[in-house]
Design a protein around this motif. Structure first.
Motif, PDB file in Angstrom:
ATOM      1  N   ILE A 407       0.846  -1.214   0.000  1.00 55.40           N
ATOM      2  CA  ILE A 407       0.000   0.000   0.000  1.00 55.40           C
ATOM      3  C   ILE A 407       0.878   1.260   0.000  1.00 55.40           C
ATOM      4  N   ALA A 408       2.042   1.161   0.635  1.00 57.21           N
ATOM      5  CA  ALA A 408       2.969   2.313   0.614  1.00 57.21           C
ATOM      6  C   ALA A 408       3.402   2.591  -0.819  1.00 57.21           C
ATOM      7  N   LYS A 409       3.659   1.508  -1.543  1.00 56.60           N
ATOM      8  CA  LYS A 409       4.115   1.642  -2.926  1.00 56.60           C
ATOM      9  C   LYS A 409       3.035   2.317  -3.790  1.00 56.60           C
ATOM     10  N   VAL A 410       1.794   1.907  -3.566  1.00 53.67           N
ATOM     11  CA  VAL A 410       0.684   2.500  -4.320  1.00 53.67           C
ATOM     12  C   VAL A 410       0.599   4.001  -4.045  1.00 53.67           C
ATOM     13  N   ALA A 411       0.678   4.363  -2.736  1.00 53.93           N
ATOM     14  CA  ALA A 411       0.547   5.782  -2.379  1.00 53.93           C
ATOM     15  C   ALA A 411       1.670   6.610  -2.990  1.00 53.93           C
ATOM     16  N   LYS A 412       2.826   6.007  -3.124  1.00 56.54           N
ATOM     17  CA  LYS A 412       3.979   6.714  -3.696  1.00 56.54           C
ATOM     18  C   LYS A 412       3.860   6.835  -5.218  1.00 56.54           C
ATOM     19  N   LEU A 413       3.476   5.715  -5.855  1.00 54.31           N
ATOM     20  CA  LEU A 413       3.454   5.691  -7.328  1.00 54.31           C
ATOM     21  C   LEU A 413       2.197   6.333  -7.925  1.00 54.31           C
ATOM     22  N   GLN A 414       1.123   6.386  -7.130  1.00 52.98           N
ATOM     23  CA  GLN A 414      -0.143   6.988  -7.557  1.00 52.98           C
ATOM     24  C   GLN A 414      -0.639   6.423  -8.892  1.00 52.98           C
ATOM     25  N   PRO A 415      -0.905   5.122  -8.947  1.00 51.98           N
ATOM     26  CA  PRO A 415      -1.367   4.539 -10.216  1.00 51.98           C
ATOM     27  C   PRO A 415      -2.744   5.068 -10.616  1.00 51.98           C
ATOM     28  N   PRO A 416      -3.007   5.148 -11.948  1.00 52.81           N
ATOM     29  CA  PRO A 416      -4.325   5.614 -12.393  1.00 52.81           C
ATOM     30  C   PRO A 416      -5.404   4.564 -12.130  1.00 52.81           C
ATOM     31  N   VAL A 417      -6.630   5.037 -11.973  1.00 48.38           N
ATOM     32  CA  VAL A 417      -7.763   4.128 -11.771  1.00 48.38           C
ATOM     33  C   VAL A 417      -8.735   4.328 -12.930  1.00 48.38           C
ATOM     34  N   GLN A 418      -8.896   3.269 -13.739  1.00 46.74           N
ATOM     35  CA  GLN A 418      -9.813   3.390 -14.874  1.00 46.74           C
ATOM     36  C   GLN A 418     -11.259   3.202 -14.408  1.00 46.74           C
ATOM     37  N   ASP A 419     -11.436   2.192 -13.540  1.00 50.99           N
ATOM     38  CA  ASP A 419     -12.796   1.791 -13.205  1.00 50.99           C
ATOM     39  C   ASP A 419     -12.912   1.612 -11.684  1.00 50.99           C
ATOM     40  N   PRO A 420     -13.500   2.604 -11.004  1.00 50.05           N
ATOM     41  CA  PRO A 420     -13.587   2.526  -9.534  1.00 50.05           C
ATOM     42  C   PRO A 420     -14.311   1.268  -9.032  1.00 50.05           C
ATOM     43  N   GLU A 421     -15.328   0.817  -9.819  1.00 54.03           N
ATOM     44  CA  GLU A 421     -16.056  -0.387  -9.375  1.00 54.03           C
ATOM     45  C   GLU A 421     -15.151  -1.610  -9.362  1.00 54.03           C
ATOM     46  N   GLN A 422     -14.289  -1.665 -10.399  1.00 50.32           N
ATOM     47  CA  GLN A 422     -13.334  -2.772 -10.497  1.00 50.32           C
ATOM     48  C   GLN A 422     -12.347  -2.709  -9.323  1.00 50.32           C
ATOM     49  N   LEU A 423     -11.930  -1.484  -8.970  1.00 54.12           N
ATOM     50  CA  LEU A 423     -10.991  -1.297  -7.855  1.00 54.12           C
ATOM     51  C   LEU A 423     -11.606  -1.795  -6.544  1.00 54.12           C
ATOM     52  N   GLU A 424     -12.880  -1.485  -6.370  1.00 50.52           N
ATOM     53  CA  GLU A 424     -13.579  -1.928  -5.159  1.00 50.52           C
ATOM     54  C   GLU A 424     -13.615  -3.452  -5.102  1.00 50.52           C
ATOM     55  N   LYS A 425     -13.876  -4.078  -6.273  1.00 44.95           N
ATOM     56  CA  LYS A 425     -13.935  -5.538  -6.338  1.00 44.95           C
ATOM     57  C   LYS A 425     -12.566  -6.149  -6.053  1.00 44.95           C
ATOM     58  N   GLU A 426     -11.550  -5.558  -6.658  1.00 43.48           N
ATOM     59  CA  GLU A 426     -10.186  -6.103  -6.477  1.00 43.48           C
ATOM     60  C   GLU A 426      -9.685  -5.892  -5.054  1.00 43.48           C
ATOM     61  N   GLY A 427     -10.024  -4.768  -4.470  1.00 42.99           N
ATOM     62  CA  GLY A 427      -9.602  -4.476  -3.094  1.00 42.99           C
ATOM     63  C   GLY A 427      -8.091  -4.498  -2.953  1.00 42.99           C
ATOM     64  N   LEU A 428      -7.601  -5.251  -1.980  1.00 42.08           N
ATOM     65  CA  LEU A 428      -6.166  -5.273  -1.684  1.00 42.08           C
ATOM     66  C   LEU A 428      -5.342  -5.865  -2.835  1.00 42.08           C
ATOM     67  N   ALA A 429      -5.969  -6.727  -3.630  1.00 39.16           N
ATOM     68  CA  ALA A 429      -5.253  -7.352  -4.755  1.00 39.16           C
ATOM     69  C   ALA A 429      -4.710  -6.283  -5.700  1.00 39.16           C
ATOM     70  N   PHE A 430      -5.427  -5.172  -5.843  1.00 44.78           N
ATOM     71  CA  PHE A 430      -4.959  -4.076  -6.705  1.00 44.78           C
ATOM     72  C   PHE A 430      -3.587  -3.586  -6.229  1.00 44.78           C
ATOM     73  N   ALA A 431      -3.470  -3.388  -4.899  1.00 45.38           N
ATOM     74  CA  ALA A 431      -2.195  -2.890  -4.348  1.00 45.38           C
ATOM     75  C   ALA A 431      -1.106  -3.950  -4.482  1.00 45.38           C
ATOM     76  N   SER A 432      -1.470  -5.187  -4.246  1.00 45.62           N
ATOM     77  CA  SER A 432      -0.464  -6.264  -4.235  1.00 45.62           C
ATOM     78  C   SER A 432       0.197  -6.455  -5.589  1.00 45.62           C
ATOM     79  N   LYS A 433      -0.514  -6.123  -6.669  1.00 43.11           N
ATOM     80  CA  LYS A 433       0.082  -6.359  -8.002  1.00 43.11           C
ATOM     81  C   LYS A 433       0.860  -5.142  -8.526  1.00 43.11           C
ATOM     82  N   ILE A 434       0.835  -4.025  -7.784  1.00 47.05           N
ATOM     83  CA  ILE A 434       1.568  -2.823  -8.255  1.00 47.05           C
ATOM     84  C   ILE A 434       3.069  -3.027  -8.084  1.00 47.05           C
TER      85      ILE A 434
END
Ligand code: FAD
Length: 434
Positions: A407-434
């Protein structure tokens, strides 16, 4: 009048002072060059322990167990360490006057301390209810928590008022940690705060609902939307009740107040440039006065990531700003350049079996993910903050060390979000793959 002179003086003996001392030694320090002046009577320690392990009913943390730099996984700096390195620890010494023009500090006992380079690390002080004229606020057993002496007084009261009633005034992280600590000590705890939910400066309603539910399940009563307007006490001057603005009266043997802090900069008023309530610095923690640096809670510094001046009252920044200032001092002596401070805000708290971390900025829209049911056996959830189509902040409760890193990496890199609903579904998995 006694007079001393040091090449480097750190004014304040808290978290930043300890980490600065270690950095000086790492980069090369001769015996007799550095003094740390502290109002407290003990060598620098990890202040966050005071509202956590220090208050445990069993196996409580005690010095020397939590001297700096254990909080960030380093070796403890015991008082002997400072002696070995020839660093003078001037403990129990309060500075009452600072004259930056003549590079002179004066202690309450009239000792004059001269310096070539000063690092201001005076930290914060608590805001007291008596500052607002709350009636009866000077009764006995009304506590604030900033220094180890405050924690010792609270521990004594916890023992004296066994199984009694405690009221916590304030719903910030101090209120939440103290509410839990007093409950673990078997007190009957009620928390009172004016806001619609706890930790409103960081928590969303969704995050707060989890902690409020969890605390309620532990038997802590929470009263929101009102404030303490007065205290009753008995013939000994001991607090007996807290009176609330909404007319309710809460019986109390112990009251703990956590309503915020303010940086301790009065000694330097009119001598140094200020901004946003703190001492203005550059990315090397240099103030507007030559040879004077300010670090930790008192510094308002350029937060490069967000292109704005900010003051941060958290331990991670206290440690890192102290190290940066010392690096800058040493580099200037050697005529070498160093990188500007590039800080990623990081806050954390722990209470009961819970532990959360937050990285980045809590601005923009939010997406809550995971299991935030306070009755779950293993709740685990988080929140993303999204600004201008990018994730700028992440909160995570009960993350593993790996997950917290992601999650620290995500906050630093600030990746774009195309689809907020998808982000909600992915949850922590989104951060883990960054
Ligand atoms: P401090 O550590 O406050 O040190 C300042 C020192 O200066 C003190 O020793 C003080 O006595 C001394 N001083 C001040 N004025 C004078 C003077 N005139 N003369 C001599 N000495 C002086 N942050 C987190 O990120 N996570 C947490 O979980 C967390 N928990 C906390 C729990 C508690 C109870 C408290 C009080 C704070 C907590 N914090 C936490 C905040 C964190 O501890 C501070 O941000 C950090 O200590 C700041 O470091 P500092 O060196 O700037 O100031």
């Amino acid at each position: 009048m006694a007079e001393k002179h040091f090449k480097y003086v750190i004014l304040g003996g808290g978290v930043a002072a300890g980490y600065a001392a270690r950095e000086f030694v790492k980069l090369g320090l001769n015996p007799g060059e550095l003094a740390i002046i502290s109002k407290e009577s003990v060598a620098p320690y990890e202040r966050p322990a005071l509202s956590k392990g220090y208050l445990f009913p069993q196996g409580a943390a005690r010095l020397p167990g939590f001297h700096v730099c254990v909080g960030s996984g380093g070796e403890r700096l015991l008082p002997e360490w400072y002696a070995e390195k020839g660093i003078e620890l001037m403990l129990g010494t309060e500075i009452v006057k600072a004259d930056l023009a003549s590079k002179t500090l004066t202690s309450a006992a009239d000792v004059i301390i001269k310096y070539d380079i000063l690092i201001i690390a005076t930290g914060s002080t608590v805001i007291r209810l008596s500052d607002f004229g709350v009636q009866g606020a000077d009764a006995n057993n009304i506590f604030y928590l900033r220094e180890i002496d405050d924690a010792d007084k609270l521990v004594a009261a916890i023992h004296a008022k066994k199984d009694g009633k405690a009221v916590i005034v304030g719903g910030g992280y101090i209120g939440l940690e103290l509410g839990a600590a007093l409950k673990i000590n078997n007190l009957d705890v009620t928390m009172v705060y004016p806001e619609p939910w706890c930790m409103p400066r960081l928590f969303t309603a969704g995050i707060a609902a989890f902690y409020e539910g969890y605390y309620a399940n532990k038997g802590i009563k929470i009263i929101k939307g009102t404030v303490a307007v007065g205290f009753d006490s008995d013939a000994n001057g001991d607090v007996t009740a807290v009176r609330l603005k909404d007319g309710r009266v809460l019986e109390a043997d112990i009251v703990v107040v956590g309503v915020g802090g303010r940086p301790l900069i009065t000694l330097f008023k009119g001598q140094v440039e200020e901004e946003k309530g703190g001492i203005k610095t550059d990315g090397f923690f240099k103030t507007s006065i030559p040879d004077v640096y300010a670090v930790g809670d008192v510094a308002t510094f350029p937060l490069k990531l967000y292109n704005e001046q900010r003051r941060v009252e958290h331990v991670d920044h206290a440690r890192k700003s102290a190290e940066q200032a010392v690096k800058a001092i040493k580099a200037a002596e050697e005529g070498k350049p160093i990188e500007e401070y590039d800080y990623l805000p990081y806050f954390y708290s722990r209470s009961f079996d819970l532990s959360w971390q937050f990285y980045g900025d809590n601005v923009g829209d939010t997406i809550l993910f995971g299991d935030n049911d306070p009755t779950s056996a293993k709740p685990k959830f988080g929140t993303y903050w999204i600004k201008e189509g990018k994730v700028v902040g992440v909160f995570l409760e009960s993350g593993s060390p790996e997950e917290n890193k992601s999650i620290a990496k995500v906050a630093k890199l600030q990746p774009p979000v195309q689809d907020p609903e998808q982000l909600e579904k992915e949850g922590l998995a989104f951060a883990s793959k960054i």
